[in-house]
Design an enzyme around this catalytic site. Structure first.
Site, PDB file in Angstrom:
ATOM      1  N   ASP A  25       0.848  -1.190   0.000  1.00  0.00           N
ATOM      2  CA  ASP A  25       0.000   0.000   0.000  1.00  0.00           C
ATOM      3  C   ASP A  25       0.888   1.246   0.000  1.00  0.00           C
ATOM      4  O   ASP A  25       1.909   1.284   0.694  1.00  0.00           O
ATOM      5  CB  ASP A  25      -0.887  -0.010   1.247  1.00  0.00           C
ATOM      6  CG  ASP A  25      -2.060   0.942   1.131  1.00  0.00           C
ATOM      7  OD1 ASP A  25      -3.111   0.522   0.622  1.00  0.00           O
ATOM      8  OD2 ASP A  25      -1.913   2.110   1.528  1.00  0.00           O
ATOM      9  N   GLU A  62       1.198   0.193  -4.933  1.00  0.00           N
ATOM     10  CA  GLU A  62       0.682   1.490  -5.367  1.00  0.00           C
ATOM     11  C   GLU A  62       1.851   2.459  -5.543  1.00  0.00           C
ATOM     12  O   GLU A  62       2.459   2.874  -4.558  1.00  0.00           O
ATOM     13  CB  GLU A  62      -0.296   2.043  -4.329  1.00  0.00           C
ATOM     14  CG  GLU A  62      -1.555   1.214  -4.176  1.00  0.00           C
ATOM     15  CD  GLU A  62      -2.498   1.792  -3.140  1.00  0.00           C
ATOM     16  OE1 GLU A  62      -3.707   1.806  -3.382  1.00  0.00           O
ATOM     17  OE2 GLU A  62      -2.014   2.235  -2.075  1.00  0.00           O
TER      18      GLU A  62
END
Length: 392
Positions: A25, A62
């Site tokens: 993330d 990400e």
């Protein structure tokens, strides 16, 4: 020490718990060097010594560029452009936005895209602009999707919808190059993930309110196909093939099973119409949501049909090696868009990939595509889609 903790934790999960893939993330908020250190540590794991083959473990994340570390302000970040050439994939928002339409952060969620009716099946939202504006944006979206189909390659060369010879890096994405990858493994194709509205919910906002249940399912499959049939890795959120809905909740991390449950039995529906989503991240969209939550319906025919169609796409992808090319040179050699240029049909993308031809028809009507370069070549529907048994 934080970097060491990341590396040691991943190695522990891989060795002791046999975790075979890691998704990071906000990976762009970590140093590129540390993410590469994770990759190096995993690659050093062997079946004989550690009980796992670390080289087979997947890494992606990400790679967004924002916040206090933006533009490498504190260190070289693990962002989309910086991770090119590493084989560690970053989520590609380019084709995602082109397929869905607009961005996840639009004030008006009715902004349409390739798979949600832009120009070819317009809704009532004034945010889409005039018909001419819609056509121009749709054609640009088709160029973004072509770049996505290539694996988001920066140097992939093709003819754009203006008839110009361009590379993926020369296609604009909100002021940045659309193509940023050096090899197909550098970008992760997707149209649906845990963040923001599910694909079904996004299409509910964007498709005309009168769209039939059958057409909603077809557009869901079409959207998934653009990622599934892309080069490089692709991802689909659990339940997307079942038309999974979170009742228009765009940030459901704290919304409980009432909104988040996957309804495996189609008789239970798909989760749509469970009520207005939580106010915290959704109140501004309530005026758009209220009428939709009681009017949009899908049933077993659409849910089971979409799931079966998606499984067909997966079988095609995994049985045809041409969808998993390993280098940019191989993609350049095998992939072309023979109908690109000023005469390209808005809402239709025709891709030639090796001996295969793939046609994405996002319009609500039948379309005839005349590919002069393939005249005299015999083609038939793929055995998987034709229902012909294939070898196990």
């Amino acid at each position: 020490m934080m970097g060491k903790l990341v590396v040691d934790s991943v190695v522990t999960w891989a060795k002791e718990y046999k975790v075979d893939g890691f998704r990071f993330d906000l990976m762009g908020h970590q140093p590129k060097a540390n993410i590469l250190a994770v990759r190096k540590a995993l690659d050093a794991l062997t079946p004989a010594k550690d009980g796992v083959d670390g080289k087979k473990i997947i890494m992606y994340g990400e790679g967004w560029n924002f916040g206090e570390v933006a533009d490498d302000a504190r260190f070289v970040q693990a962002t989309q452009k910086n991770m090119a050439g590493t084989g560690i994939a970053t989520f590609s928002d380019r084709a995602r936005d082109a397929v869905r339409g607009g961005s996840p952060f639009d004030d008006d969620p009715g902004v349409q895209g390739f798979a949600s009716g832009l120009y070819t099946d317009p809704n009532s939202s004034t945010a889409n602009g005039t018909s001419a504006v819609q056509k121009a944006r749709l054609l640009h979206y088709q160029d973004l999707i072509k770049v996505g189909l290539s694996g988001n390659l920066a140097k992939y060369r093709f003819t754009d919808t203006d008839g110009k010879d361009v590379t993926g890096a020369e296609i604009d994405y909100n002021g940045a190059p659309a193509g940023y990858a050096d090899a197909p493994g550098d970008a992760l194709a997707y149209v649906d993930a845990h963040d923001n509205e599910s694909l079904f919910d996004a299409l509910t906002y964007k498709l005309p309110a009168t769209t039939s249940a059958a057409d909603r399912a077809r557009m869901q499959v079409l959207a998934m196909a653009t990622a599934t049939l892309s080069q490089g890795p692709s991802l689909s959120q659990a339940g997307t093939d079942l038309l999974r809905s979170k009742s228009l909740d765009r940030n459901s991390f704290d919304s409980g099973d009432w909104f988040n449950a996957i309804h495996w039995n189609c008789a239970d529906g798909n989760g749509f119409g469970r009520g207005l989503p939580m106010a915290a991240d959704n109140a501004s969209k309530w005026p758009y949501a209220k009428g939709l939550l009681t009017s949009v319906k899908v049933g077993c025919g659409q849910i089971d049909g979409a799931s079966a169609a998606y499984q067909e796409l997966l079988r095609i992808r995994t049985t045809e090696p041409v969808f998993s090319l390993g280098t940019a040179a191989q993609v350049q050699s095998a992939m072309s868009f023979p109908l690109s240029g000023k005469d390209e049909t808005p809402g239709v993308i025709t891709m030639k990939l090796g001996n295969l031809v793939v046609v994405f028809n996002a319009t609500p009507t039948e379309q005839n595509q005349r590919v002069g370069a393939l005249a005299g070549t015999g083609y038939r529907l793929h055995p998987v889609q034709a229902g012909v048994p294939t070898p196990p």
